[in-house]
Design a protein around this motif. Structure first.
Motif, PDB file in Angstrom:
ATOM      1  N   THR A 177      41.060   1.191 108.651  1.00 35.04           N
ATOM      2  CA  THR A 177      40.976   0.238 107.956  1.00 35.04           C
ATOM      3  C   THR A 177      40.464   0.141 106.757  1.00 35.04           C
ATOM      4  OG1 THR A 177      39.060  -0.101 109.695  1.00 35.04           O
ATOM      5  CG2 THR A 177      39.417  -1.401 108.999  1.00 35.04           C
ATOM      6  N   ILE A 178      41.762   0.264 106.117  1.00 33.91           N
ATOM      7  CA  ILE A 178      41.669   1.162 103.982  1.00 33.91           C
ATOM      8  C   ILE A 178      41.673  -0.591 103.482  1.00 33.91           C
ATOM      9  CG2 ILE A 178      43.199   1.513 102.450  1.00 33.91           C
ATOM     10  CD1 ILE A 178      44.606   3.192 104.346  1.00 33.91           C
ATOM     11  N   THR A 179      40.379  -0.581 102.636  1.00 31.06           N
ATOM     12  CA  THR A 179      40.777  -1.902 101.845  1.00 31.06           C
ATOM     13  C   THR A 179      41.084  -1.360 100.556  1.00 31.06           C
ATOM     14  OG1 THR A 179      38.730  -2.255 103.319  1.00 31.06           O
ATOM     15  CG2 THR A 179      38.829  -3.565 100.829  1.00 31.06           C
ATOM     16  N   VAL A 180      41.885  -2.080 100.104  1.00 33.57           N
ATOM     17  CA  VAL A 180      42.050  -1.405  98.723  1.00 33.57           C
ATOM     18  C   VAL A 180      41.547  -2.841  97.803  1.00 33.57           C
ATOM     19  CG1 VAL A 180      44.148  -1.674  97.294  1.00 33.57           C
ATOM     20  CG2 VAL A 180      44.557  -1.212  99.636  1.00 33.57           C
ATOM     21  N   ARG A 181      41.203  -2.279  95.968  1.00 33.23           N
ATOM     22  CA  ARG A 181      40.594  -3.164  95.436  1.00 33.23           C
ATOM     23  C   ARG A 181      41.274  -1.947  94.338  1.00 33.23           C
ATOM     24  NH1 ARG A 181      37.085  -6.507  97.195  1.00 33.23           N
ATOM     25  NH2 ARG A 181      35.913  -5.257  99.493  1.00 33.23           N
ATOM     26  N   ARG A 182      41.509  -3.307  93.150  1.00 31.93           N
ATOM     27  CA  ARG A 182      41.764  -2.477  92.010  1.00 31.93           C
ATOM     28  C   ARG A 182      41.334  -3.235  90.891  1.00 31.93           C
ATOM     29  NH1 ARG A 182      46.921  -5.859  89.232  1.00 31.93           N
ATOM     30  NH2 ARG A 182      45.242  -6.892  87.700  1.00 31.93           N
ATOM     31  N   TYR A 183      40.879  -2.197  90.054  1.00 29.38           N
ATOM     32  CA  TYR A 183      39.507  -1.904  88.681  1.00 29.38           C
ATOM     33  C   TYR A 183      41.495  -1.563  87.774  1.00 29.38           C
ATOM     34  CZ  TYR A 183      39.683   3.439  87.985  1.00 29.38           C
ATOM     35  OH  TYR A 183      39.947   5.216  87.823  1.00 29.38           O
ATOM     36  N   ASP A 184      41.099  -2.647  86.376  1.00 28.76           N
ATOM     37  CA  ASP A 184      41.827  -2.060  85.827  1.00 28.76           C
ATOM     38  C   ASP A 184      41.457  -2.285  84.180  1.00 28.76           C
ATOM     39  OD1 ASP A 184      44.737  -2.127  86.028  1.00 28.76           O
ATOM     40  OD2 ASP A 184      45.069  -3.951  86.628  1.00 28.76           O
ATOM     41  N   LEU A 185      42.088  -2.074  82.897  1.00 27.43           N
ATOM     42  CA  LEU A 185      42.389  -2.308  81.882  1.00 27.43           C
ATOM     43  C   LEU A 185      41.479  -3.869  81.488  1.00 27.43           C
ATOM     44  CD1 LEU A 185      44.183   0.051  80.502  1.00 27.43           C
ATOM     45  CD2 LEU A 185      41.886   0.040  80.230  1.00 27.43           C
ATOM     46  N   HIS A 186      42.139  -4.645  82.692  1.00 23.23           N
ATOM     47  CA  HIS A 186      42.438  -6.170  82.089  1.00 23.23           C
ATOM     48  C   HIS A 186      40.847  -6.399  81.963  1.00 23.23           C
ATOM     49  CE1 HIS A 186      42.922  -6.734  86.091  1.00 23.23           C
ATOM     50  NE2 HIS A 186      42.327  -7.490  86.196  1.00 23.23           N
ATOM     51  N   LEU A 187      39.730  -5.579  82.490  1.00 24.68           N
ATOM     52  CA  LEU A 187      38.471  -6.021  83.210  1.00 24.68           C
ATOM     53  C   LEU A 187      37.545  -5.844  82.011  1.00 24.68           C
ATOM     54  CD1 LEU A 187      38.301  -4.894  86.569  1.00 24.68           C
ATOM     55  CD2 LEU A 187      38.591  -7.090  85.717  1.00 24.68           C
ATOM     56  N   GLN A 188      38.318  -5.189  81.019  1.00 25.82           N
ATOM     57  CA  GLN A 188      37.741  -4.453  79.593  1.00 25.82           C
ATOM     58  C   GLN A 188      36.683  -3.443  80.203  1.00 25.82           C
ATOM     59  OE1 GLN A 188      37.470  -8.308  78.224  1.00 25.82           O
ATOM     60  NE2 GLN A 188      39.436  -8.298  77.480  1.00 25.82           N
ATOM     61  N   GLY A 189      37.065  -2.502  80.509  1.00 26.37           N
ATOM     62  CA  GLY A 189      35.311  -1.394  80.842  1.00 26.37           C
ATOM     63  C   GLY A 189      34.868  -1.967  81.700  1.00 26.37           C
ATOM     64  N   ASN A 190      34.500  -3.480  82.706  1.00 28.28           N
ATOM     65  CA  ASN A 190      33.465  -3.731  83.073  1.00 28.28           C
ATOM     66  C   ASN A 190      33.707  -3.987  84.749  1.00 28.28           C
ATOM     67  OD1 ASN A 190      31.515  -4.922  84.379  1.00 28.28           O
ATOM     68  ND2 ASN A 190      31.389  -6.869  83.044  1.00 28.28           N
ATOM     69  N   TYR A 191      33.216  -2.460  85.465  1.00 29.49           N
ATOM     70  CA  TYR A 191      33.719  -3.262  86.884  1.00 29.49           C
ATOM     71  C   TYR A 191      32.936  -3.334  88.084  1.00 29.49           C
ATOM     72  CZ  TYR A 191      36.869   0.242  84.190  1.00 29.49           C
ATOM     73  OH  TYR A 191      37.799   0.682  83.225  1.00 29.49           O
ATOM     74  N   ARG A 192      31.262  -4.046  87.502  1.00 32.14           N
ATOM     75  CA  ARG A 192      30.653  -4.437  88.444  1.00 32.14           C
ATOM     76  C   ARG A 192      31.080  -5.337  89.344  1.00 32.14           C
ATOM     77  NH1 ARG A 192      29.226  -3.858  82.814  1.00 32.14           N
ATOM     78  NH2 ARG A 192      27.732  -1.475  82.998  1.00 32.14           N
ATOM     79  N   ASN A 193      31.871  -6.341  89.307  1.00 30.96           N
ATOM     80  CA  ASN A 193      32.040  -6.911  90.714  1.00 30.96           C
ATOM     81  C   ASN A 193      32.438  -6.642  90.908  1.00 30.96           C
ATOM     82  OD1 ASN A 193      30.182  -9.242  88.974  1.00 30.96           O
ATOM     83  ND2 ASN A 193      32.631 -10.115  87.582  1.00 30.96           N
ATOM     84  N   ILE A 194      33.819  -6.005  91.140  1.00 35.45           N
ATOM     85  CA  ILE A 194      34.666  -4.693  92.476  1.00 35.45           C
ATOM     86  C   ILE A 194      33.259  -4.025  93.064  1.00 35.45           C
ATOM     87  CG2 ILE A 194      36.069  -3.600  92.713  1.00 35.45           C
ATOM     88  CD1 ILE A 194      37.868  -5.179  90.059  1.00 35.45           C
ATOM     89  N   LEU A 195      32.548  -3.393  91.839  1.00 35.75           N
ATOM     90  CA  LEU A 195      31.673  -2.571  93.015  1.00 35.75           C
ATOM     91  C   LEU A 195      30.792  -3.307  93.895  1.00 35.75           C
ATOM     92  CD1 LEU A 195      31.233  -0.730  90.247  1.00 35.75           C
ATOM     93  CD2 LEU A 195      32.692   0.509  91.678  1.00 35.75           C
ATOM     94  N   ARG A 196      30.722  -3.860  93.316  1.00 33.88           N
ATOM     95  CA  ARG A 196      29.085  -5.130  94.234  1.00 33.88           C
ATOM     96  C   ARG A 196      30.135  -5.421  95.161  1.00 33.88           C
ATOM     97  NH1 ARG A 196      27.722  -7.799  89.182  1.00 33.88           N
ATOM     98  NH2 ARG A 196      26.452  -6.461  88.459  1.00 33.88           N
TER      99      ARG A 196
END
Ligand code: GLU
Length: 932
Positions: A177-196
């Motif tokens: 079971t693999i969940t894929v999440r992207r963190y990117d430059l477009h997030l302007q260095g704020n990845y907290r939402n994805i991490l939450r």
């Protein structure tokens, strides 16, 4: 074939070409944010010239700084470089800047040496960076060796997308079971939402695929969001992990695994590193155009290897400021130098001036590329070797792990052998001299289930841990004393311990609390099951048990009416009867045979005409029964033969009566127990209409759910069809068992506790399985071993069994049923026990009375006939006399003449009339009815 031609060409040049001095320029395009690269480049050239190049043809570095990601700037500066003539170009580190530069070099046939993570390397470019597909293979091997069944991939798009694709393809559709999440430059260095989002999910295993530029921010935010603790495991697929400051995460207890292509303790790495720091200190500007060829450098190169032995102290926690790009540039420069060293004459490879705006090309450029691809060289990043596709092959990567002591190598991965783990991930390097529990406060979740966790019974208002007591509470307290941690208890109000729902893929109850990080430890009657082991870790079991049946005690059946017969079996009674009759008969016969038994009935007559024998058959019976019932009779055997029989009979009766008496008390008090069920089979077969169930979603229910044995499968089916019979707690189940015809499938330890207090309940049958209770914690918890060890210690010291006795048998009404059992044992005998004896008495008396009345009426009837008096009158007279109830004498009403003469003047008429034969049997001194 191409290689062969190239070497022939080189030999030709060596043989016929003219020798002249010239520099071999090599260019470097670097981004403005990566100025250190330039210094490394020059240092690498310096060292390569010293070690490998001829003095007449030194390598000379030409560098150009380009603005970050600006392809136009990079093309412009590259063209400028080509105009000056270069033998090879080292391209910039970003895709945007390098794509154009690579095409231009391709068009001009100038070797382009790439050091980027690039899944789409185009030949004839040389990429010294291992191909991402190989790195992904290593990641897959790591995931497999850690036995991750499900995980999240956190990836950065751009060049890392193909790698993600590769990884997903390796696992196919169904296996993990693999969940894929992207963190990117477009997030302007704020990845907290994805991490939450990750935090809200269940995955605690994360693979990070991304650039080193974003990684420091990402790790920092992972920590801020609360994902950097012992519950989380990370694999970071970036070869520069060791270059960032990992100290803030060293003590986080999360497991961070990474890979690296070179050893920071390699002397060449240290040399580069020192060079960089010196340059920084001296504020060094652009390095000299001409290489400084000197002995000192050579010494450093030669001796360094011996002096700088890698050790933990030099390691600086495994961190270095030398990036993979720097190491690859060093190796690239040396590869080029090594190649040029082997081509013999360098004239052929003298760089020419090229113009980007015409069609000029460097004809020997691709030959040089081919030479380089067929050269092998031992660089910082291991052996530089290319396969037939021109991709790096036979390279080895270190598997590294972040511990409290810094980065530690735990194994290696090579493209030919695969993964080799030298030692298991060191989850924890002890701090504070090994006191890893110091200052640690565990949130311990428990449920109010007696006797594991209970609310204290007190009128005072208690708060916090003080509110609770019980076996589990005391165990945690003991462990805290041994290991030195603090704890706070949390309560699982719904008493759901936890199971995995395969449909919703969700955990429930206390296990869920642990997995989602709301509790650190769970203690109660929490059974260790393989399902739960998938989600959490358990300590060694602190108690062993098995499933059994709790049911009402069998009802005592009152003793049988004729229980006084029980001391002897039927056969003994029959044989006793037989013996009685036989002995009576033998007395009768022997009596008749023995002369001593024939007496003169009238002692006053010296010469009697008749003799009388006392052993008539009825007398023999009377004598024998008298002896048997220990009463005796006035019949005394006189002949030796009758005396012998009598003695043997008395001996026989002595033994028989003693045996009977000895056994009698036990049999009178025996109450047979009857229960409709005696085993699980009886329950499954519906014996006695007993309903049954187990705690809802508990391990007992799941045991039946997963059972392969047909009986248990039927029981599961029954329980599944009767959800109303599945209580949500043990207490509810116990109450049901007490009040209904209901058997509660429960764990033996809890049954023991219950039947100590509820005397009408008992355990039916043996154990259906064997298992244990353990303390649950997050998977791969660093505290597991110490907690297990402490539990073993408590076991060895006998403290666990003492605690069990205390909470099972002493506290909260323990021992109530064993006291009751003691008082039961002195119970008096009641009518139920002795009723049969009364019955015999009554029946015997009634029969005797009936016989007496019938005999009385019969004699009156005979007399009335004999004397021709009315029966009724005679009867009434007799009745009146009987009812008078006084007087021991009775008048003889009807006398015949005394014609019977001399024989016996005192003999009554009635007796003469009635039964002469009987009279002869009467004992002479026993006649009571004398004539008045
Ligand atoms: N000990 C069980 C569990 O851990 C609960 C009681 C039971 O199922 O009998 O789920």
């Amino acid at each position: 074939m191409v290689k062969y031609k190239n070497w022939l060409f080189a030999i030709f040049v060596i043989s016929f070409g003219a020798v002249k001095c010239f520099d071999i320029n090599i260019g470097l395009l670097y981004e403005s944010n990566n100025a250190q690269i330039e210094k490394v480049f020059h240092k690498a050239i310096e060292l390569a010239n010293t070690a490998l190049m001829e003095e007449a043809h030194p390598l000379v570095g030409r560098t150009a700084e380009i603005s970050f990601g600006n392809s136009y700037d990079s093309s412009r500066k590259l063209c400028k470089m080509l105009r000056g003539g270069v033998a090879a170009i080292f391209g910039p580190g970003t895709t945007a800047s390098s794509t154009h530069a690579m095409s231009i070099c391709d068009a001009k046939e100038v070797p382009y040496i790439d050091t980027r993570w690039d899944a789409e390397t185009k030949l004839p470019t040389i990429n010294i960076h291992p191909h991402p597909a190989n790195i992904i293979l290593a990641i897959r091997d790591l995931v497999n060796s850690y036995e991750w069944k499900g995980f999240t991939i956190l990836y950065e798009s751009g060049p890392y997308l193909p790698a993600l694709d590769e990884l997903l393809q390796m696992y196919g559709k169904n296996s993990h079971t693999i969940t894929v999440r992207r963190y990117d430059l477009h997030l302007q260095g704020n990845y907290r939402n994805i991490l939450r989002k990750i935090k809200r999910g269940h995955d605690r295993k994360i693979v990070i695929i991304g650039s080193i530029e974003t990684l420091p921010d990402l790790l920092q935010q992972i920590q801020q969001v609360g994902l950097m603790n012992e519950r989380f495991q990370y694999i970071i697929a970036n070869l520069d992990l060791h270059t960032i400051d990992l100290e803030p995460y060293q003590y986080s207890e999360s497991n961070i695994t990474g890979i690296r292509l070179f050893d920071p303790n390699d002397f060449r790495v240290k040399l580069l590193s020192e060079h960089l720091s010196q340059a920084e200190e001296e504020g060094e500007e652009t390095p000299p155009e001409e290489p400084e060829v000197g002995v000192e450098v050579e010494e450093a190169l030669g001796e360094g290897a011996e002096e700088e032995k890698p050790n933990e102290e030099n390691n600086h926690g495994g961190k270095t400021d030398i990036t993979i790009q720097m190491a690859l540039i060093y190796d690239g420069v040396h590869l080029l130098a090594e190649t040029l060293r082997h081509v013999g004459s360098l004239e052929l490879f003298e760089p020419i001036n090229l113009n980007c705006h015409d069609s000029s090309t460097w004809e020997t450029g691709f030959t040089l590329v081919n030479f380089m691809k067929s050269t092998t060289f031992q660089g910082i990043t291991g052996e530089i070797k290319f396969d037939h596709q021109g991709l790096r092959t036979d390279f080895v990567m270190d598997i590294i792990e972040l511990t409290a002591a810094g980065i530690v190598k735990t194994g290696q991965w090579s493209s030919d052998v695969g993964l080799h783990i030298e030692r298991q991930p060191q989850k924890f390097v002890l701090e504070n001299g090994g006191r890893k529990f110091a200052n640690k406060t565990f949130r311990v979740i428990t449920a109010i289930t007696p006797p594991y966790g209970m609310l204290k019974e007190t009128s005072q208002k208690l708060t916090g841990n003080d509110q609770y007591e019980g076996f589990g509470i005391e165990l945690i307290h003991e462990l805290s004393l041994m290991l030195g941690f603090n704890y706070t208890f949390l309560i699982q109000e719904d008493k759901v311990y936890g199971s995995y729902n395969k449909e919703t893929k969700q955990w429930s109850g206390m296990i869920k609390e642990i997995i989602e990080g709301r509790a650190d430890l769970a203690i109660t009657d929490l059974t260790m099951t393989s399902d739960r082991e998938m989600g959490v870790d358990f300590t060694m079991p602190f108690m062993n048990l098995g499933i059994s049946i709790l049911y009402r005690k069998p009802i005592k059946e009152p003793p049988e009416l004729f229980s006084f017969m029980s001391p002897f079996s039927k056969e003994v009674w029959l044989y006793l009867g037989g013996a009685y009759l036989s002995v009576s008969l033998s007395l009768f016969i022997l009596g008749r045979l023995s002369p001593a038994e024939w007496d003169n009935p009238y002692p006053c007559i010296e010469e009697p005409t008749v003799l009388e024998n006392q052993f008539s058959f009825s007398n023999a019976l009377w004598f024998t029964i008298g002896a048997l019932l220990q009463q005796g009779s006035e019949i005394a055997p006189k002949a030796p033969s009758t005396r012998t029989v009598a003695s043997i009979w008395w001996f026989f009766t002595l033994i028989m009566v003693s045996s009977y008496t000895a056994n009698l008390a036990a049999f009178l008090t025996v109450e047979s127990l009857s229960s409709p069920i005696n085993s699980a089979e009886d329950l499954a077969n519906g014996a006695g209409g007993v309903k049954y169930g187990a705690k809802k979603d508990g391990s007992t229910y799941n045991f039946f759910k997963d059972a392969k044995y047909e009986t248990y499968q039927r029981m599961h089916e029954y329980m599944e069809n009767h959800p109303e019979l599945l209580p949500s707690s043990n207490d509810e189940g116990v109450a049901k068992a007490e009040n209904e015809n209901y058997a509660f499938l429960m764990e033996s330890t809890s049954i023991e506790y219950t039947i100590e207090r509820k005397c009408n309940l008992t355990q039916v049958g043996g154990l259906l399985d064997e298992k244990g209770y353990g303390i649950a914690m997050i998977k791969n918890s660093p505290y597991r071993n110490e907690l297990s060890q402490a539990i073993l210690n408590l076991q060895e010291q006998g403290k666990l069994s003492k605690m069990k006795t205390k909470w099972w048998k002493e506290k909260r009404g323990g021992g109530a049923c064993s006291q009751k059992a003691q008082s039961d044992s002195a119970a008096e005998l009641g009518m139920a026990n002795l009723g049969g004896v009364y019955f015999v008495l009554i029946v015997g008396s009634v029969l005797a009375s009936v016989y007496g009345v019938i005999e009385w009426i019969y004699i009156i009837f005979r007399r009335s006939r004999a004397y021709s008096v009315p029966f009724k009158e005679e009867l009434m007279d007799e009745l009146k006399f009987v009812l008078k109830c006084s007087g021991n004498t009775k008048e003889v009403k009807h006398r015949k003449s005394s014609s019977t003469g001399s024989r016996n003047s005192s003999m009554t008429l009635e007796s003469m009339e009635l039964d002469n034969s009987e009279k002869t049997n009467l004992h002479k001194g026993k006649e009571t009815k004398n004539d008045a």
